[in-house]
Scaffold this motif. Structure first.
Motif, PDB file in Angstrom:
ATOM      1  N   GLU A   1      -6.814   6.368 -35.200  1.00 10.95           N
ATOM      2  CA  GLU A   1      -5.580   5.941 -35.860  1.00 10.95           C
ATOM      3  C   GLU A   1      -5.250   4.542 -35.399  1.00 10.95           C
ATOM      4  N   LEU A   2      -4.929   3.729 -36.325  1.00  5.79           N
ATOM      5  CA  LEU A   2      -4.464   2.384 -35.997  1.00  5.79           C
ATOM      6  C   LEU A   2      -3.058   2.259 -36.556  1.00  5.79           C
ATOM      7  N   ILE A   3      -2.115   2.014 -35.698  1.00  4.71           N
ATOM      8  CA  ILE A   3      -0.743   1.902 -36.177  1.00  4.71           C
ATOM      9  C   ILE A   3      -0.226   0.517 -35.837  1.00  4.71           C
ATOM     10  N   LEU A   4       0.341  -0.098 -36.811  1.00  5.96           N
ATOM     11  CA  LEU A   4       1.004  -1.375 -36.600  1.00  5.96           C
ATOM     12  C   LEU A   4       2.483  -1.103 -36.457  1.00  5.96           C
ATOM     13  N   TRP A   5       3.050  -1.626 -35.411  1.00  6.64           N
ATOM     14  CA  TRP A   5       4.463  -1.377 -35.154  1.00  6.64           C
ATOM     15  C   TRP A   5       5.244  -2.668 -35.261  1.00  6.64           C
ATOM     16  N   ASP A   6       6.474  -2.471 -35.664  1.00  2.00           N
ATOM     17  CA  ASP A   6       7.369  -3.615 -35.651  1.00  2.00           C
ATOM     18  C   ASP A   6       7.861  -3.793 -34.219  1.00  2.00           C
ATOM     19  N   SER A   7       7.778  -5.025 -33.750  1.00  5.39           N
ATOM     20  CA  SER A   7       8.100  -5.260 -32.342  1.00  5.39           C
ATOM     21  C   SER A   7       9.583  -5.114 -32.051  1.00  5.39           C
ATOM     22  N   VAL A   8      10.358  -5.290 -33.057  1.00  5.22           N
ATOM     23  CA  VAL A   8      11.791  -5.337 -32.792  1.00  5.22           C
ATOM     24  C   VAL A   8      12.432  -3.972 -32.983  1.00  5.22           C
ATOM     25  N   ASP A   9      12.145  -3.382 -34.114  1.00  8.64           N
ATOM     26  CA  ASP A   9      12.801  -2.089 -34.321  1.00  8.64           C
ATOM     27  C   ASP A   9      11.842  -0.929 -34.175  1.00  8.64           C
ATOM     28  N   TRP A  10      10.654  -1.210 -33.770  1.00  4.46           N
ATOM     29  CA  TRP A  10       9.670  -0.198 -33.402  1.00  4.46           C
ATOM     30  C   TRP A  10       9.340   0.778 -34.517  1.00  4.46           C
ATOM     31  N   ASN A  11       9.429   0.273 -35.730  1.00  2.00           N
ATOM     32  CA  ASN A  11       9.024   1.110 -36.859  1.00  2.00           C
ATOM     33  C   ASN A  11       7.552   0.931 -37.148  1.00  2.00           C
ATOM     34  N   ILE A  12       7.005   1.904 -37.823  1.00  2.00           N
ATOM     35  CA  ILE A  12       5.600   1.791 -38.222  1.00  2.00           C
ATOM     36  C   ILE A  12       5.498   0.846 -39.396  1.00  2.00           C
ATOM     37  N   LEU A  13       4.664  -0.155 -39.229  1.00  2.17           N
ATOM     38  CA  LEU A  13       4.419  -1.051 -40.357  1.00  2.17           C
ATOM     39  C   LEU A  13       3.232  -0.576 -41.163  1.00  2.17           C
TER      40      LEU A  13
ATOM     41  N   SER B   1       0.855  -1.184   0.000  1.00  2.57           N
ATOM     42  CA  SER B   1       0.000   0.000   0.000  1.00  2.57           C
ATOM     43  C   SER B   1       0.892   1.235   0.000  1.00  2.57           C
ATOM     44  N   ASP B   2       0.240   2.335   0.002  1.00  8.49           N
ATOM     45  CA  ASP B   2       0.934   3.615   0.044  1.00  8.49           C
ATOM     46  C   ASP B   2       1.890   3.793  -1.127  1.00  8.49           C
ATOM     47  N   LEU B   3       1.437   3.382  -2.267  1.00  9.00           N
ATOM     48  CA  LEU B   3       2.190   3.699  -3.467  1.00  9.00           C
ATOM     49  C   LEU B   3       2.049   5.193  -3.728  1.00  9.00           C
ATOM     50  N   GLN B   4       2.953   5.696  -4.529  1.00  2.00           N
ATOM     51  CA  GLN B   4       2.882   7.121  -4.803  1.00  2.00           C
ATOM     52  C   GLN B   4       1.659   7.481  -5.624  1.00  2.00           C
ATOM     53  N   SER B   5       1.314   6.573  -6.484  1.00  2.00           N
ATOM     54  CA  SER B   5       0.126   6.845  -7.294  1.00  2.00           C
ATOM     55  C   SER B   5      -0.578   5.516  -7.526  1.00  2.00           C
ATOM     56  N   SER B   6      -1.776   5.624  -7.978  1.00  2.00           N
ATOM     57  CA  SER B   6      -2.497   4.378  -8.212  1.00  2.00           C
ATOM     58  C   SER B   6      -2.043   3.764  -9.529  1.00  2.00           C
ATOM     59  N   VAL B   7      -2.091   2.471  -9.541  1.00  2.00           N
ATOM     60  CA  VAL B   7      -1.618   1.714 -10.695  1.00  2.00           C
ATOM     61  C   VAL B   7      -2.755   1.564 -11.684  1.00  2.00           C
ATOM     62  N   LYS B   8      -2.461   1.793 -12.941  1.00  2.00           N
ATOM     63  CA  LYS B   8      -3.527   1.704 -13.934  1.00  2.00           C
ATOM     64  C   LYS B   8      -3.435   0.456 -14.784  1.00  2.00           C
ATOM     65  N   CYS B   9      -2.252  -0.087 -14.890  1.00  2.00           N
ATOM     66  CA  CYS B   9      -2.178  -1.306 -15.675  1.00  2.00           C
ATOM     67  C   CYS B   9      -1.070  -2.197 -15.127  1.00  2.00           C
ATOM     68  N   LEU B  10      -1.245  -3.446 -15.385  1.00  2.00           N
ATOM     69  CA  LEU B  10      -0.317  -4.444 -14.875  1.00  2.00           C
ATOM     70  C   LEU B  10       0.107  -5.331 -16.033  1.00  2.00           C
ATOM     71  N   LEU B  11       1.319  -5.771 -15.965  1.00  2.00           N
ATOM     72  CA  LEU B  11       1.814  -6.673 -17.009  1.00  2.00           C
ATOM     73  C   LEU B  11       2.720  -7.690 -16.348  1.00  2.00           C
ATOM     74  N   VAL B  12       2.473  -8.938 -16.625  1.00  4.44           N
ATOM     75  CA  VAL B  12       3.295 -10.006 -16.067  1.00  4.44           C
ATOM     76  C   VAL B  12       4.235 -10.499 -17.145  1.00  4.44           C
ATOM     77  N   LEU B  13       5.496 -10.511 -16.829  1.00  2.46           N
ATOM     78  CA  LEU B  13       6.499 -11.047 -17.757  1.00  2.46           C
ATOM     79  C   LEU B  13       6.916 -12.395 -17.210  1.00  2.46           C
TER      80      LEU B  13
ATOM     81  N   GLU C   1       4.199  -6.421 -23.708  1.00  7.91           N
ATOM     82  CA  GLU C   1       5.505  -7.049 -23.668  1.00  7.91           C
ATOM     83  C   GLU C   1       6.025  -7.206 -25.086  1.00  7.91           C
ATOM     84  N   LEU C   2       7.280  -6.863 -25.273  1.00  7.62           N
ATOM     85  CA  LEU C   2       7.891  -6.985 -26.593  1.00  7.62           C
ATOM     86  C   LEU C   2       9.072  -7.939 -26.488  1.00  7.62           C
TER      87      LEU C   2
END
Lengths: 971, 448
Positions: B240-252, B128-140, B179-180
């Motif tokens: 806008e829908l943008i497809l990104w390359d996962s590796v080099d983060w370019n717009i596909l 508890s007592d985080l600085q701010s509330s968490v909006k999203c979670l991701l498990v790796l 996750e990328l």
């Protein structure tokens, strides 16, 4: 004309006696004719009696004035109407067949008390249109001639068949009453003797003293005439004392005497009490020694001097019946008779239907919840009630009363056949003991009243012990039957399921042969004494009564709606109306159509008895039920089980291709603990805020006040149910049912699309009754509530009046909703929810008289919801509906518990095959179309859900629906 | 710029209205014929998370986490602890030896994070007592690490120990995490996507390093999903829908949904409406199966193929209001209008050619921005574009349906703002199961 056979009856029966060709057709008593048959009125013959309803008459053959009526039950002059009680008393007293022998038998010096057994006779009086079960009994009165006073109790009815077919039950009940009277009388008689003896001894004491004085005064050896007179008087007194002592001894032997009357139902507790009392008396007065001793120095007997010659004159006042018996016993007897009257009140059809209904329901624990009120705790029931043998409520001495068998045929009760039907049950063994000289062809001669074999099966054996009454009702019935030339149809002696201890596997062949022979033998008999009469004309009085019932629509004069509690008079109706709101739990009593407010204590007592009796009879009855229910476990159970279905008119099953003959997998043992999963265990959840049954009496009129204004109430709160006028389950009274029946009948007659509406309810589609006027909506809802399957113990599935938008959960919880139409934003919101959930609901618009629901083209409900029905009375319709629904419930049971209709038979079988089999079953076996099949599927799902009732904390049950289009029906 | 120029609204409406109305009461292919209303929450239910084949958890604004059995509809556990609404919930599965155990990680507005054991209902860990509330979670799962995003990005190990933290400077904070490959994660913040790289140092501590910031979106990013190993997709508030390359983060691929201005002959009030409101083309939700992306655009549905980089099927007005959640496996969507609709891709009906030909003739394709390498684009031929045809709908909730969760043949759960969940099941299957249970009980209890 007394005692002469009445030919009218036979000719009448001949006219009506067309043979019933179809063995599966219901006899008149069970079928509700929906259309008026052109030719006949089935109830016409009972309808011209001069009295309005059945009553019990107690008469006496007075030695002073001859036969005279003493008392009627109910004690209401309106009941008898113009019926001549004096004349009828003469008639019934003139057929006294008690083997009474009064006076001194040769060789005996003392007067003997004649211990006569009761006699029972059925007689008819064509002139009066009255039939009576007549029960003669003899009471003792010290002052009466021969010490006996002949009495009789008669059950007077206009319906001969009612008496004939319930003869056994009548016999039992009247025997009970008679026994009570007699027990009281014997005690009173002993007490009277005691008093008399006291007086006599005192007299003797006085006389002796006087005689002694005179002897001393007179010179020895010379007897003055006065002294002689005194001596004679003393001798007389002493003789009288001897006589009375002997009488006392005789009466004391009464309780221990072997009874020759197999119907006698003595209460052992009473007898024991009497016996000890008598012994005490005997100790005191029985010995003769003090008679020899001079009383000098001894005790001075108390008492009053009695004249030597008691005046046996006509100016003497005879004791009344209540004086003859002990007051307590008299009261108890009247209580028993009142209850008897109530028990038998009502038409035969009504009684049969009710009994049949209960017998069936008791067997259908699993499906009872669907349409029936809960038999539950107050299982006090006619029929299988364990009645106290003693009217004084000696609870310890309960005894299982065998219910009168229900015979589904126009043939009267065939005792012989029944005896063969239940050989296993010793309690129900029935045998004749007929006079041998009258029945030469009979092998079993049980002529001697002192036959020892009688004792073994004394309880319920049906015999006519009194000599001349041997050709009693049974013979009369047989002769009637033969005269009617109706063949004894074996199949109409209805199945073992209904005769309470029947054997399920009893094959019809056997039954038929036994019955035929019986009938054949009996043909020789001729009902000599019993003179049944069949009234023919439709009596105006009956019709008058019909109208008096207050039925608005009784334009037709057909007197066919007899399902009513009785041909009850308007006064009864009024009394029913006047019944209190928070009335007691003794619903059963009320159910019998009586508003007997004056016997509250009796009712309470009955309750208690019912409870005790129910507990006692439990094991046996469940055993019996198992027997009959187990047929499903057999290999070809499908066919077995379908046989009782014939009751509901389903065709005899033919093996279709879709049905396998062999039970797949294990044949499930359906026998066993019948109470597992019994719906009566259902515990109402606290959340529902259930009301105790009975507290929500019909409050249709008041309801508007209570929850008309609850627009703000939370939909999910259970509180709004408090205002519901409907109380189902155990709480539904006869009156409510009648009203509901009336409402339903009105609905059916008024709306051509009633059948669609009913189909919606029965197939589980929530029906919303939309209207702006609360009264009409509530009326519609309470009428339609009859058809809500599984309405819950307190009608939880019905919401009579809702004035706020509903949610899906509500649709799920309530299957029938009365919804207020309001012209406001709230109203539009409501309409929005209506249209939003339109796929789940059918909407009946009470204002515009439209119904929006999926199309229904089935035939199953046509019988119930036919607007051309000629049923006029609500209770009749209600019974009719219930019988139909009962049929549905049993079919649903069959469907739910038939293994192969739901699960694959072999491993490779897919769900399609099962589905096909199920459809085949519905269509070919039950003859149902797809829509009718939906009803059964829904009901069987309810049955399954009920059976699988999850633990209390489990999730809400699911709600099944299908996606179909709806149509709009207009009037 | 590839514009999805959807023709005149009225013409469009004509077609659409008809087909929407065609969801009649008769829905032979809708097999959800049994429902169960699940009550337990006292406020909006927003999240549904599958725990295993039989169980799922629900959470919402009342701060409760409830665990349910999908078969019976029973409430198995009630997990209380959060004092405010729950903002994110993810399952945390750990395979140890042979057993797989799933926990639930929840984040709430009360600035706390909790780890729950759905078997027992216990709160195993809480921060508890985080600085701010968490909006999203991701498990790796690969790294045995999970990440929480809010005003700051934090990395946690499986034992709820904070490993690393990165402060952000945006107003809204991180709204979505993906996750990328190569231990990277993409975080959506406002109009940007920031790529972070997680590196485990030798002492097993983690460090988060910002690698790149992609700021191609012109409005807030509403949704961010991984498409396949090679690309991820993001959708923004203005369509806008943008497809990104996962590796080099370019717009596909960059696709932008734009409404063509009303034609001159359009009714004036529509023109006064001044085109679509942003929310009407906001990309609310994206789902993908690796080759197709289902985009919920306002109240419309579009199926986009990442292979051909074209729209393969669409329905402009699929719901009466915004679509909140979609599923591609069985085409389904739920919306604020309180209904779930099921769809099927159908070829456009030929009889409607007159209207549709003109309509499709107005499609124009173009790109205003240069991509790194122009994807080979085929002009979609008219027959290849199909329409989404409704096969059924589920109506039951009285409020917006926030989310749904499918258990395949076992059923479907929907959760809604009306505080309820509804379990939709196949009636036939249920009746079969009931029969099984019935005969089992009969057998067990040795008769009736």
């Amino acid at each position: 004309m007394i005692g002469s056979p009445d030919v009218v009856a036979f000719t009448k029966e001949d006219e009506n006696g067309e043979a019933n060709a179809d063995p599966w057709a219901l006899p008149d008593e069970f079928s509700v004719p929906l259309y008026s048959p052109a030719n006949s009125n089935p109830w016409a013959k009972t309808s011209y009696a001069k009295f309005t309803k059945d009553f019990i008459l107690i008469s006496e053959f007075s030695e002073q004035v001859g036969p005279q009526p003493l008392l009627t039950i109910p004690d209401d002059p309106a009941v008898c109407g113009t019926f001549d009680l004096n004349y009828f008393s003469l008639r019934i007293m003139s057929v006294d067949y008690q083997a009474s022998f009064v006076g001194h038998p040769p060789g005996s010096g003392y007067p003997r008390l004649s211990f006569v057994e009761d006699s029972r006779v059925v007689l008819g009086d064509s002139k009066e249109g009255a039939f009576a079960y007549v029960h003669h009994l003899t009471l003792y009165d010290l002052e009466a001639r021969g010490f006996v006073r002949p009495f009789c109790m008669a059950y007077v009815s206009a319906d001969e068949r009612k008496i004939m077919m319930q003869f056994e039950e009548l016999t039992h009940r009247f025997s009970q009453a008679s026994e009570c009277l007699k027990t009281g009388n014997r005690r009173a008689f002993a007490k009277e003797l005691q008093r008399k003896l006291q007086d006599l001894e005192y007299t003797r004491f006085v006389l002796r003293k006087e005689e002694g004085l005179q002897r001393e005064a007179a010179p020895p050896g010379i007897y003055s005439p006065h002294a002689v007179e005194k001596a004679n008087e003393l001798a007389n007194v002493e003789k009288s004392i001897y006589e009375h002592r002997d009488l006392l001894r005789q009466i004391s032997s009464y309780p221990s005497r072997p009874r020759r009357d197999p119907h006698a139902a003595p209460c052992h507790k009473c007898l024991t009490e009497c016996l000890s009392e008598y012994e005490e008396l005997l100790d005191k007065y029985g010995t003769l020694d003090d008679a020899l001793k001079p009383a000098a120095g001894g005790r001075v007997p108390a008492g009053k001097l009695i004249k030597a010659r008691s005046a046996k004159c006509f100016d003497k006042r005879l004791k009344t019946l209540s004086e003859l018996c002990d007051e307590t016993f008299y009261g108890a007897t009247v209580g028993v008779l009142k209850e008897t009257e109530r028990f038998f009140s009502g038409d035969l059809c009504y009684q049969y239907s009710r009994r049949l209904d209960r017998a069936l329901r008791r067997k259908q624990h699993v499906t009872n919840f669907l349409f029936e009120e809960d038999l539950g705790e107050n299982s006090k029931d006619e029929g299988e009630t364990a009645m106290p043998v003693c009217a004084l409520n000696h609870a310890a001495d309960l005894r299982l009363m065998r219910p009168p068998p229900i015979v589904l045929c126009s043939q009267p009760l065939e005792l012989e056949a029944l005896r063969i039907l239940d050989p296993s049950d010793p309690a129900s063994e029935i045998s004749y003991s007929q006079e041998s000289d009258l029945r030469p062809g009979r092998s079993r001669l049980e002529s001697s009243p002192s036959d020892q074999t009688l004792e073994s099966s004394e309880d319920t054996k049906c015999s006519f012990s009194s000599d001349r009454s041997a050709e009693g009702p049974m013979n009369g019935e047989h002769s009637l039957a033969s005269a009617r030339s109706e063949p004894a149809d074996p199949d109409l002696i209805f199945d073992p399921d209904l005769t309470p201890d029947g054997e399920p596997n009893m094959d019809p062949e056997r039954r038929s042969t036994s019955e035929c022979t019986t009938a054949g033998e009996d043909e020789a008999e001729n009902g000599g004494d019993e003179t049944p009469v069949s009234p023919q004309e439709d009596s105006a009085s009956r019709e008058f009564r019909e109208k008096g019932e207050g039925q608005g629509d009784s334009a037709s004069l057909e007197v066919r709606e007899e399902g009513e509690g009785h041909g009850d008079s308007a006064s009864l109706e009024v009394r029913e109306e006047g019944e209190g709101q928070g009335d007691s739990a003794s619903l059963e009593v009320r159910e019998e159509g009586e508003g007997q407010g004056d016997s509250a204590s009796l009712e309470v007592r009955e309750e208690g008895e019912g409870q005790g009796g129910g507990a006692e009879m439990e094991p046996e009855s469940s055993l019996v039920q198992l027997d009959t229910a187990c047929c499903m476990a057999q290999d070809d159970f499908l066919y077995e089980a379908a046989v009782p279905d014939g009751l509901h008119g389903s065709p005899p099953p033919t093996p279709p291709s879709a049905v396998i003959n062999q039970e797949p997998q294990a044949s499930l043992p359906l026998q066993g603990d019948y109470t597992v999963g019994s719906p009566r265990l259902e515990a109402p959840t606290a959340e529902l805020g259930l009301l105790p049954p009975g507290t929500t009496e019909d409050s249709t009129s008041r309801g508007g006040v209570s929850d008309g204004s609850d627009c703000t109430m939370s939909v999910s709160a259970g509180s709004d149910r408090a205002g519901s006028p409907l109380c189902y389950g155990g709480g539904m009274t006869l009156r409510q049912r009648k009203k509901a029946g009336q409402g339903a009948l009105k609905f059916v007659r008024q709306y051509p699309f009633a059948v669609q509406a009913l189909w919606c309810l029965l197939s589980g589609r929530t029906l919303v009754v939309l209207g702006s006027e609360e009264g009409s909506v509530r009326r519609l809802v309470s009428a339609l509530a009859l058809f809500v399957p599984g309405p819950g113990r307190c009608g939880e599935r019905v919401q009579a009046w809702l004035s706020c938008p509903f949610t899906l959960a509500d649709l799920h919880r309530w299957k029938l909703i009365g919804l207020q139409r309001v012209a406001s934003p709230l109203g539009s919101c409501m309409l929005h929810s209506l249209s939003r959930y339109s796929r789940y609901i059918s909407v009946l618009d009470a204002d515009q008289k439209t119904l929006r629901c999926p199309p229904y083209r089935g035939t199953l409900l046509a019988n119930v919801a036919d607007h051309r029905t000629s049923v006029r009375r609500g209770s009749t319709f209600s019974l009719h509906v219930r019988s139909t629904l009962g049929g549905l419930a049993s079919k649903a049971f069959l469907l739910a518990f038939t293994h192969h209709l739901h699960l694959p038979v072999c491993p490779g079988e897919g769900p399609e095959a099962v589905e096909a089999r199920r459809q085949g079953f519905l269509q070919d076996q039950l003859g149902l179309g797809p829509e009718d099949g939906q009803i059964l599927l829904y009901l069987s799902r309810l049955v399954a859900q009920q059976y699988l009732r999850p633990s209390p904390g489990a999730a809400t049950p699911s709600f099944t629906f299908n996606y179909t289009t709806s149509l709009l029906y207009k009037i | 710029m590839f514009r999805w120029i959807l023709g005149g609204r009225d013409a469009q409406r004509g077609v659409e209205m008809n087909s929407v109305l065609r969801i009649g009461e008769e829905q032979p292919r809708n097999w959800f014929t049994e429902l169960q209303v699940l009550k337990g929450h006292f406020d909006i239910v927003r999240f549904l998370v599958q725990i295993d084949d039989l169980r799922y958890a629900s959470a919402g604004d009342d701060g409760l986490l409830l665990v349910w059995n999908i078969e019976t509809g029973e409430k198995l556990q009630e997990m209380r602890g959060h004092s405010q609404q729950i903002t994110a919930m993810v399952p945390l599965t750990r395979v140890s030896r042979d057993t797989t155990h799933t926990w639930l990680v929840s984040a709430s507005s009360d600035r706390s994070l909790s780890l729950w054991d759905p078997d027992t209902g216990n709160r195993v860990q809480t921060i508890s007592d985080l600085q701010s509330s968490v909006k999203c979670l991701l498990v790796l799962e690969r790294l045995d690490v999970w990440v929480s995003g809010g005003a700051e990005l934090c990395g946690w190990n499986i034992d709820f120990q904070l490993q690393c933290q990165r402060q952000n400077h945006s107003d809204t904070g991180i709204t979505a995490l993906v996750e990328l490959p190569k231990n990277c994660i993409a975080a959506a913040m406002d109009k940007e996507i920031v790529i972070y790289r997680l590196t485990a140092s030798t002492d097993l501590s983690l460090t988060l390093a910002e690698v790149r910031c992609l700021s191609d979106h012109q409005d807030n990013i509403r949704t961010l999903i991984p498409v396949n190993d090679g690309m991820f997709a993001s959708g923004s508030h203005v369509g806008e829908l943008i497809l990104w390359d996962s590796v080099d983060w370019n717009i596909l691929a960059y696709e932008h949904i734009l409404w063509e201005e009303s034609q001159a002959d359009a009714p004036s009030e529509i023109r006064l409406g001044a085109g679509p409101k942003p929310c009407e083309m906001s990309i609310q939700h994206l789902t993908t199966d690796g080759t197709l992306i289902l985009a919920a655009v306002g109240s419309g549905l579009y199926v986009y193929s990442v292979v051909t980089k074209t729209v393969v099927a669409y329905r402009r007005v699929a719901h009466d209001s915004n679509i909140l959640h979609t599923m591609l496996l069985e085409l389904m969507s739920c919306s604020e209008d309180g209904s779930v609709r099921m769809w099927e891709m159908q070829d456009l009906p030929l009889p409607a050619e007159a209207a549709s030909a003109g309509f499709f003739g107005m499609w124009s394709f173009g790109r205003s921005r240069k991509p790194a390498e122009p994807p080979c684009r085929k002009t979609p031929e008219a027959p290849s574009i199909r329409i989404l045809e409704p096969t059924g709908d589920l109506i039951g909730h009285s409020g917006a349906i926030q989310m749904f969760l499918s258990f395949g043949e076992r059923g479907l759960v929907t959760c809604s703002t009306d505080h309820q969940m509804i379990l939709w099941k196949n009636g036939e299957r249920q009746s079969h199961l009931r029969s099984l249970a019935l005969f089992n009980k009969l057998e067990a209890s040795d008769g009736l």
